[in-house]
Design a protein around this motif. Structure first.
Motif, PDB file in Angstrom:
ATOM      1  N   PHE A  87      19.941  50.295  -9.207  1.00 32.46           N
ATOM      2  CA  PHE A  87      19.281  49.426  -8.238  1.00 32.46           C
ATOM      3  C   PHE A  87      20.068  49.404  -6.935  1.00 32.46           C
ATOM      4  CE2 PHE A  87      17.350  46.698 -11.833  1.00 32.46           C
ATOM      5  CZ  PHE A  87      16.252  47.546 -11.914  1.00 32.46           C
ATOM      6  N   THR A  88      19.337  49.460  -5.811  1.00 30.16           N
ATOM      7  CA  THR A  88      19.942  49.423  -4.487  1.00 30.16           C
ATOM      8  C   THR A  88      19.177  48.442  -3.613  1.00 30.16           C
ATOM      9  OG1 THR A  88      20.795  50.845  -2.723  1.00 30.16           O
ATOM     10  CG2 THR A  88      18.560  51.328  -3.511  1.00 30.16           C
ATOM     11  N   HIS A  89      19.521  48.391  -2.331  1.00 28.54           N
ATOM     12  CA  HIS A  89      18.925  47.435  -1.373  1.00 28.54           C
ATOM     13  C   HIS A  89      19.031  46.016  -1.945  1.00 28.54           C
ATOM     14  CE1 HIS A  89      16.696  46.017   2.023  1.00 28.54           C
ATOM     15  NE2 HIS A  89      16.376  47.234   2.424  1.00 28.54           N
ATOM     16  N   LEU A 119      23.597  48.458 -11.380  1.00 26.91           N
ATOM     17  CA  LEU A 119      23.604  48.207  -9.945  1.00 26.91           C
ATOM     18  C   LEU A 119      24.365  49.328  -9.253  1.00 26.91           C
ATOM     19  CD1 LEU A 119      24.363  44.394  -9.515  1.00 26.91           C
ATOM     20  CD2 LEU A 119      22.147  45.541  -9.759  1.00 26.91           C
ATOM     21  N   ALA A 120      23.785  49.850  -8.197  1.00 17.80           N
ATOM     22  CA  ALA A 120      24.528  50.782  -7.354  1.00 17.80           C
ATOM     23  C   ALA A 120      25.557  50.011  -6.540  1.00 17.80           C
ATOM     24  CB  ALA A 120      23.576  51.544  -6.442  1.00 17.80           C
ATOM     25  N   TYR A 121      26.521  50.728  -5.996  1.00 18.89           N
ATOM     26  CA  TYR A 121      27.514  50.091  -5.130  1.00 18.89           C
ATOM     27  C   TYR A 121      28.000  51.114  -4.121  1.00 18.89           C
ATOM     28  CZ  TYR A 121      30.622  52.406  -8.510  1.00 18.89           C
ATOM     29  OH  TYR A 121      31.241  53.335  -9.319  1.00 18.89           O
ATOM     30  N   LEU A 161      14.033  41.465  -8.906  1.00 22.98           N
ATOM     31  CA  LEU A 161      14.655  42.052 -10.085  1.00 22.98           C
ATOM     32  C   LEU A 161      13.649  42.255 -11.209  1.00 22.98           C
ATOM     33  CD1 LEU A 161      17.220  43.039 -11.490  1.00 22.98           C
ATOM     34  CD2 LEU A 161      17.675  40.657 -12.152  1.00 22.98           C
ATOM     35  N   GLU A 162      12.802  41.275 -11.448  1.00 22.72           N
ATOM     36  CA  GLU A 162      11.808  41.384 -12.515  1.00 22.72           C
ATOM     37  C   GLU A 162      10.853  42.541 -12.280  1.00 22.72           C
ATOM     38  OE1 GLU A 162       8.350  38.601 -14.674  1.00 22.72           O
ATOM     39  OE2 GLU A 162       9.461  37.845 -12.939  1.00 22.72           O
ATOM     40  N   VAL A 217      17.496  60.503 -13.136  1.00 23.11           N
ATOM     41  CA  VAL A 217      18.027  59.341 -12.430  1.00 23.11           C
ATOM     42  C   VAL A 217      17.015  58.859 -11.387  1.00 23.11           C
ATOM     43  CG1 VAL A 217      19.839  58.459 -10.914  1.00 23.11           C
ATOM     44  CG2 VAL A 217      20.424  60.058 -12.732  1.00 23.11           C
ATOM     45  N   LEU A 218      16.774  57.561 -11.397  1.00 28.18           N
ATOM     46  CA  LEU A 218      15.958  56.898 -10.388  1.00 28.18           C
ATOM     47  C   LEU A 218      16.830  55.879  -9.662  1.00 28.18           C
ATOM     48  CD1 LEU A 218      13.231  55.954  -9.069  1.00 28.18           C
ATOM     49  CD2 LEU A 218      13.035  54.347 -10.990  1.00 28.18           C
ATOM     50  N   VAL A 219      16.771  55.897  -8.337  1.00 29.29           N
ATOM     51  CA  VAL A 219      17.377  54.851  -7.523  1.00 29.29           C
ATOM     52  C   VAL A 219      16.241  54.089  -6.854  1.00 29.29           C
ATOM     53  CG1 VAL A 219      18.904  54.312  -5.599  1.00 29.29           C
ATOM     54  CG2 VAL A 219      19.444  56.227  -7.115  1.00 29.29           C
TER      55      VAL A 219
END
Length: 230
Positions: A198-200, A221-223, A181-182, A164-166
């Motif tokens: 994805f975060t921030h 997307l993270a939340y 995003l790209e 896992v990568l954040v």
């Protein structure tokens, strides 16, 4: 304006629970709210990525943990430690301390030098936030990176074979110091983790449900409140 709770985004942070201990990366202005919302009752260490206020402004709110546990260990680049000492001088004061002030144990993080917090192995990953150096952290097959714009080839090698990568993905439009995003998707394609969050995320990226439909199968997307078990 969204009714989806996944769109209610506080400042970026993450809590890692390992063998019963809690380790938090970054404590922004929402730190107190985040700890209360997630019923966090103890804190074994606090790690910092960099010194910007959205990642550090909640440091005073380690107070309840300090009252219960004593000095709270913090880990950061020496530059970040120096900045924190300026902004929160009373926390680092060793003489004539205010009786209610929290206190910390200070540990410098150096690039290419991994370290242990209790039994947790931590490998720092050096990235650039525009012209500012920032640390990401790898724990086993999990890595957390935020405020990334560029990363050197040798640092990318530290991110191979991840489960896992954040990583940050600010918006669709280019930004001078964050992945858009790209760029974030291109980075994922290069690193090839099994799964990415994805975060921030700024409001400009759009609503969670709509953006999620546009992402590859292994990218999400993270939340706030998201929990992962590794």
């Amino acid at each position: 304006m969204s009714t989806d709770p996944r769109d209610k985004r506080l400042r970026v942070s993450i809590l890692i629970e390992f063998e019963g201990a809690n380790y938090v990366i970054d404590c922004g202005p929402d730190f107190r709210q985040q700890m209360l919302s997630n019923k966090v009752t103890h804190l074994e260490a606090l790690l910092f990525t960099h010194e910007h206020a959205d990642h550090t402004a909640g440091l005073d709110d380690i107070r309840p943990f300090f009252f219960r546990q004593g000095d709270i260990p913090i880990y950061a680049h020496q530059r970040v430690l120096d900045e924190l000492k300026k902004r929160f001088e009373y926390i680092f004061e060793t003489e004539n301390r205010y009786p209610g002030a929290p206190a910390v144990e200070v540990y410098e993080v150096t690039n290419n030098v991994s370290f242990e917090i209790n039994d947790l192995h931590v490998e720092p990953v050096n990235v650039m936030h525009g012209k500012l150096q920032v640390f990401g952290y790898r724990f086993g097959n999990f890595a957390y990176l935020t405020d990334v714009k560029t990363i050197a080839a040798e640092e990318k090698e530290k991110l191979r074979d991840l489960d896992v990568l954040v990583v940050n993905a600010l918006r669709e439009e280019p930004h001078y110091s964050h992945f858009n995003l790209e760029e974030a998707l291109a980075f994922v394609e290069e690193i090839k983790p099994k799964k990415t969050y994805f975060t921030h995320i700024s409001h400009l990226l759009g609503f969670h449900a709509e953006v999620e439909k546009q992402l590859p199968e292994n990218v999400h997307l993270a939340y706030d409140g998201l929990q992962l078990e590794l």
